[in-house]
Design an enzyme around this catalytic site. Sequence first.
Site, short mmCIF file in Angstrom:
data_model
loop_
_atom_site.label_atom_id
_atom_site.label_comp_id
_atom_site.label_asym_id
_atom_site.label_seq_id
_atom_site.Cartn_x
_atom_site.Cartn_y
_atom_site.Cartn_z
CG ASP A 65 14.43 4.58 9.30
OD1 ASP A 65 14.35 5.09 8.17
OD2 ASP A 65 14.03 5.16 10.33
CB THR A 98 17.26 9.55 7.25
OG1 THR A 98 16.99 8.16 7.13
CG2 THR A 98 15.99 10.27 7.62
CB THR A 99 20.55 6.22 4.64
OG1 THR A 99 19.80 5.55 5.64
CG2 THR A 99 21.91 5.57 4.51
CG ASP A 390 11.12 5.88 6.15
OD1 ASP A 390 10.93 6.63 7.13
OD2 ASP A 390 12.13 5.19 6.01
#
Length: 557
Positions: A65, A98-99, A390
């Site tokens: 994550d 997010t990545t 998520d």
Amino acid sequence: MAQQMGNQPLIVLSEDSQRTSGKDAQSMNIQAGKAVAESVRTTLGPKGMDKMLVDSTGNVVVTNDGVTLLTEMDIDHPAADMIVEVAETQEDEVGDGTTSAVVVAGELLKRAEELLEQDIHATTLAQGYRQAAAEATKALEDVAIDVDEDDTEILRQIAATAMTGKGAENARDLLSELVVDAVRTVADEDGIDDENIAVEKVVGGAIENSELVEGVLISKDRVSENMPYFVEDANVAIVDGALEVKETEIDAEVNVTDPDQLQQFIEQEEAQLKEMVDQLVDVGADAVFVDKGIDDMAQHYLAQEGILAVRRVKNSDAKRIARATGATPVSNLDDITEDHLGFAGSVAQKEIAGDDHIFIEDVEDAKAVTLILRGGTEHVIDEVDRAIEDSIGVVRTTIEDGKVLAGGGAPEVGLSLALRDFADSVGGREQLAVEAFADALEVIPRTLAENAGLDPIDSLVELRSAHDGGDTAAGLDAYTGDTIDMEGEGVYEPLRIKTQALESATEAAVMLLRIDDVIAAGDLAVSDDDDDEEMPGGPGGGMGGMGGMGGGMGGMM
């Protein structure tokens, strides 16, 4: 930093300060941003790998994550911190992506570096990037797919997409169903508050044993063994205080000269406690949840009356019990009435994997739910929990916005082509920045291909060809390496994941590019003596400020 005044230099900065200016400052910040993006890049997509982070006390986190990685890593370079903020904003706004946001930010910096070397001014780059981001947001909205909150199938597919490539993947069908049910249950006219979905992690069993409790589960047990384990059709009272003898407001010393006086004190205290319990009995309470302590004598009286009581209930749990049962917390039992009570068909103490929990279920309109996550080890459950978080975020976002995009790199390839067309209409040198932005977006499909062990060039060529032919939902199937229709495959992401990622990544990149002077109170760069030594995992010389990051990530990149 010294300014010459006549024959005397004027010292402005302290001797300990360090200043990096012009191209060196830009280069240092770009390297920092790229290093952060590179550290999470291999976690992207369904075939992304995990990272193991070990902190100074030996605690281990295994995750892929993006935001967890970046916040757990020991990053102490100011420019790198600005890229970490991109991930944190993405997490707060949408809960996933997010990545992707960080990888795009890193790639925007990388492309900008090439243009800076060609003497394109940073302000020109910033202008072009902003124009490209605005155009990209418009283009995304044009290809977005409308989703109704009643479209259960698409919502489940969105939840499953958010879990793909994470620890929850094996049981994603079951978990995505639980997530959609949970989000829908807590939705009301005010919107969806994630805090009304509690996640209870229980070590033991398999992920497939996870379940959704329509009501509240708290990790507590009843205060006395003499109380009932189970109360049916329970009137629920919530006390925001303690069932204990009230303390005097001022310090007082009482001298007891006679044993009878002591007995009177004790009887008086007991009478006070009995009166509190009687007040609960009079209004018809069957289960009582108390914010603070419950005196031993009060426990005895409650057990005598067959009331199930729980003490030291967390504020967040009390709120969810109130929301689920319709109870109103009272701080003074003198004021309690039947109207303050809530209702639950069942309040029971049950055991899960050897630990006692209180279940408050069969409520009329469950506006608070609890997701029980099971798993073989603590590390497994923690990673499943992050995937669930998520997933809840994307389902909430989809219901709120009602718009989704096909996944699998499809939006980025489409945007890249659209921006190249748009670049032709942009005058001046900004055109180069728009083209650089278009190239940067292709890092997502390229990374998806690399992480899946595919040839990124072949994959990109196929994807561009499909989009040129009008297939706007064409994305990369990381499992087979084929270019497929992601919409038909049921791979969706909320529109806001992409728009927020583009916005945050662009703003962060532009801010870093516009910095031409870094003045640090302490050390920011590696000294010449350290230049020959290789930093473990971290970037090379000139970036010593990320030494903490390098050390924390040794052997990880």
